[in-house]
Design a protein around this motif. Structure first.
Motif, PDB file in Angstrom:
ATOM      1  N   UNK A 110      46.537 -21.725  14.259  1.00 19.63           N
ATOM      2  CA  UNK A 110      46.989 -21.646  12.869  1.00 19.63           C
ATOM      3  C   UNK A 110      48.049 -22.678  12.510  1.00 19.63           C
ATOM      4  N   UNK A 111      48.914 -23.025  13.458  1.00 15.81           N
ATOM      5  CA  UNK A 111      49.920 -24.053  13.174  1.00 15.81           C
ATOM      6  C   UNK A 111      49.287 -25.430  13.002  1.00 15.81           C
ATOM      7  N   UNK A 112      48.327 -25.752  13.866  1.00 19.16           N
ATOM      8  CA  UNK A 112      47.647 -27.053  13.751  1.00 19.16           C
ATOM      9  C   UNK A 112      46.946 -27.161  12.405  1.00 19.16           C
ATOM     10  N   UNK A 113      46.333 -26.070  11.970  1.00 20.46           N
ATOM     11  CA  UNK A 113      45.581 -26.083  10.707  1.00 20.46           C
ATOM     12  C   UNK A 113      46.446 -25.687   9.503  1.00 20.46           C
ATOM     13  N   UNK A 114      47.732 -25.443   9.768  1.00 17.35           N
ATOM     14  CA  UNK A 114      48.692 -25.125   8.705  1.00 17.35           C
ATOM     15  C   UNK A 114      48.222 -23.947   7.842  1.00 17.35           C
ATOM     16  N   UNK A 115      47.853 -22.877   8.537  1.00 20.41           N
ATOM     17  CA  UNK A 115      47.367 -21.691   7.840  1.00 20.41           C
ATOM     18  C   UNK A 115      48.539 -20.765   7.515  1.00 20.41           C
ATOM     19  N   UNK A 116      48.456 -20.054   6.399  1.00 16.30           N
ATOM     20  CA  UNK A 116      49.547 -19.151   6.013  1.00 16.30           C
ATOM     21  C   UNK A 116      49.538 -17.862   6.826  1.00 16.30           C
ATOM     22  N   UNK A 117      50.609 -17.089   6.681  1.00  9.43           N
ATOM     23  CA  UNK A 117      50.717 -15.748   7.277  1.00  9.43           C
ATOM     24  C   UNK A 117      50.497 -15.782   8.785  1.00  9.43           C
ATOM     25  N   UNK A 118      51.230 -16.669   9.443  1.00 11.24           N
ATOM     26  CA  UNK A 118      51.044 -16.867  10.884  1.00 11.24           C
ATOM     27  C   UNK A 118      51.200 -15.575  11.678  1.00 11.24           C
ATOM     28  N   UNK A 119      52.286 -14.841  11.406  1.00 12.38           N
ATOM     29  CA  UNK A 119      52.536 -13.619  12.169  1.00 12.38           C
ATOM     30  C   UNK A 119      51.436 -12.590  12.014  1.00 12.38           C
ATOM     31  N   UNK A 120      50.946 -12.428  10.798  1.00 12.94           N
ATOM     32  CA  UNK A 120      49.863 -11.476  10.556  1.00 12.94           C
ATOM     33  C   UNK A 120      48.583 -11.912  11.265  1.00 12.94           C
ATOM     34  N   UNK A 121      48.314 -13.220  11.253  1.00 12.86           N
ATOM     35  CA  UNK A 121      47.118 -13.733  11.916  1.00 12.86           C
ATOM     36  C   UNK A 121      47.179 -13.477  13.428  1.00 12.86           C
ATOM     37  N   UNK A 122      48.333 -13.745  14.017  1.00  9.82           N
ATOM     38  CA  UNK A 122      48.475 -13.557  15.460  1.00  9.82           C
ATOM     39  C   UNK A 122      48.316 -12.084  15.822  1.00  9.82           C
ATOM     40  N   UNK A 123      48.981 -11.207  15.063  1.00  6.08           N
ATOM     41  CA  UNK A 123      48.890  -9.773  15.347  1.00  6.08           C
ATOM     42  C   UNK A 123      47.466  -9.266  15.176  1.00  6.08           C
ATOM     43  N   UNK A 124      46.801  -9.697  14.108  1.00  2.00           N
ATOM     44  CA  UNK A 124      45.427  -9.261  13.865  1.00  2.00           C
ATOM     45  C   UNK A 124      44.483  -9.751  14.956  1.00  2.00           C
ATOM     46  N   UNK A 125      44.649 -11.023  15.379  1.00  2.00           N
ATOM     47  CA  UNK A 125      43.773 -11.590  16.404  1.00  2.00           C
ATOM     48  C   UNK A 125      43.952 -10.868  17.733  1.00  2.00           C
ATOM     49  N   UNK A 126      45.200 -10.600  18.115  1.00  2.51           N
ATOM     50  CA  UNK A 126      45.449  -9.886  19.372  1.00  2.51           C
ATOM     51  C   UNK A 126      44.883  -8.470  19.316  1.00  2.51           C
ATOM     52  N   UNK A 127      45.035  -7.825  18.169  1.00  4.54           N
ATOM     53  CA  UNK A 127      44.507  -6.472  18.020  1.00  4.54           C
ATOM     54  C   UNK A 127      42.991  -6.469  18.132  1.00  4.54           C
ATOM     55  N   UNK A 128      42.326  -7.415  17.474  1.00  2.00           N
ATOM     56  CA  UNK A 128      40.858  -7.497  17.542  1.00  2.00           C
ATOM     57  C   UNK A 128      40.385  -7.801  18.965  1.00  2.00           C
ATOM     58  N   UNK A 129      41.201  -8.550  19.688  1.00  2.00           N
ATOM     59  CA  UNK A 129      40.833  -8.895  21.067  1.00  2.00           C
ATOM     60  C   UNK A 129      41.135  -7.769  22.046  1.00  2.00           C
ATOM     61  N   UNK A 130      41.681  -6.653  21.536  1.00  2.00           N
ATOM     62  CA  UNK A 130      41.893  -5.486  22.376  1.00  2.00           C
ATOM     63  C   UNK A 130      43.260  -5.394  23.009  1.00  2.00           C
ATOM     64  N   UNK A 131      44.219  -6.202  22.539  1.00  2.00           N
ATOM     65  CA  UNK A 131      45.587  -6.130  23.050  1.00  2.00           C
ATOM     66  C   UNK A 131      46.439  -5.401  22.019  1.00  2.00           C
ATOM     67  N   UNK A 132      46.566  -4.089  22.198  1.00  2.00           N
ATOM     68  CA  UNK A 132      47.249  -3.243  21.221  1.00  2.00           C
ATOM     69  C   UNK A 132      48.327  -2.392  21.919  1.00  2.00           C
ATOM     70  N   UNK A 133      49.464  -2.172  21.228  1.00  2.00           N
ATOM     71  CA  UNK A 133      49.863  -2.818  19.975  1.00  2.00           C
ATOM     72  C   UNK A 133      50.196  -4.290  20.223  1.00  2.00           C
TER      73      UNK A 133
END
Length: 328
Positions: A110-133
């Motif tokens: 996300x940083x390379x592509x300058x995407x917004x809402x970095x923290x939300x993206x990281x949390x969502x991606x980890x959750x989808x990948x099965x690393x919860x919380x």
């Protein structure tokens, strides 16, 4: 709809005056929401094909198409393309920087592509990948994780960009047997929840059986058999596919291939598998009257269409004989 496609793709490497035809005419497609397994032994060209589909290698001829549009190789075009088509590497330990935390590893894309809402993206991606919380893993480093958790972080790094296709190169090869099933189940769940497509590169036909919709069998730079996974793995037509299947635990007897392992700098005439072919060696090809063709007539490049296809003179002769018997 076809999402990712190789059309008559050819990739060559030249070293010390020798030309290696690593990918020697390949048609391959991955449709929306489809998982395709690319199987074959080491050195057959699987990884080179995957790298070319990702734009990491440039073909000498043919094309890579995404959404029907040929891939452009400018830096800007490749950057946009790689947000849509993401790589999942074989070795999660080597893929992760040991000095970076899990948060930094997943946030890199996300940083390379300058995407917004970095923290939300990281949390969502980890959750989808099965690393919860997910917050529990933010500050951890790779050495603090198990092998399965590291692979989930690698997958989360890809998911953070919201891609449409994953190219997974031996995604469970370095994992314990107990963890392999979890990662495969994760890939299937991501397909069901997100509509992700995937090309899974593997030498493991058992993995292909458990995860893929279609399978393509590669030998010496070319697809030699392809089709629905149930068809190819329960009723293989190519002798090379039968040899690969014969090493599975429930196979009645292994097929030991003779001859030299494949060398991309010396592609034999006729069928490229004929120097090691058990059907030719046993005399079955001669009985079918195709032994001369096996050693002299090259086989055409297989199409990428969804049906069952095989590049084998003996299989073609057998099918023709069967059709004649049906008519009589």
């Amino acid at each position: 709809m076809t999402l990712l496609e190789a059309r008559d793709l050819r990739v060559e490497f030249v070293s010390r005056g020798r030309r290696a035809r690593a990918v020697d005419g390949v048609n391959l497609s991955v449709a929306e929401g489809e998982i395709v397994a690319l199987v074959g032994e080491s050195g057959c060209g699987k990884t080179t094909l995957a790298r070319t589909l990702l734009g990491l290698e440039r073909p000498v001829s043919g094309s890579v198409r995404y959404g029907g549009t040929p891939l452009a190789y400018s830096s800007r075009a490749l950057k946009a393309y790689r947000r849509e088509v993401q790589l999942v590497l074989q070795d999660p330990t080597g893929a992760l920087n040991p000095r970076h935390t899990v948060y930094e590893a997943v946030a890199e894309g996300p940083r390379i592509h300058r995407l917004p809402d970095e923290g939300e993206r990281v949390a969502s991606a980890l959750s989808r990948a099965g690393l919860r919380p997910p917050e529990r893993f933010f500050g951890r480093h790779p050495h603090e994780l198990s092998g399965g958790q590291r692979q989930r972080v690698v997958i989360a790094g890809a998911l953070a960009l919201e891609p449409r296709v994953l190219v997974a190169d031996e995604p469970v090869a370095s994992l314990d047997a107990s963890v392999r099933g979890e990662i495969l189940a994760l890939l299937l769940r991501l397909r069901a929840e997100l509509g992700l497509s995937a090309l899974v590169v593997t030498h493991d036909l058992g993995l292909a059986w458990n995860i893929a919709d279609r399978v393509a069998v590669m030998y010496l730079g070319r697809i030699v058999e392809s089709g629905p996974v149930e068809h190819v793995l329960t009723a293989p037509s190519h002798p090379y596919t039968r040899a690969l299947l014969s090493v599975l635990p429930d196979s009645p007897a292994p097929v030991v291939l003779g001859g030299e392992p494949p060398d991309a700098t010396r592609v034999p005439p006729g069928c490229r598998f004929h120097p090691r072919c058990q059907v030719l060696a046993s005399g079955a090809a001669a009985a079918a009257g195709v032994d001369g063709l096996c050693v002299s007539r090259p086989l055409p490049v297989l199409p990428s269409s969804p049906g069952a296809h095989v590049a084998c003179h003996h299989a073609e002769a057998t099918m023709l004989t069967g059709r004649a018997d049906d008519r009589s």
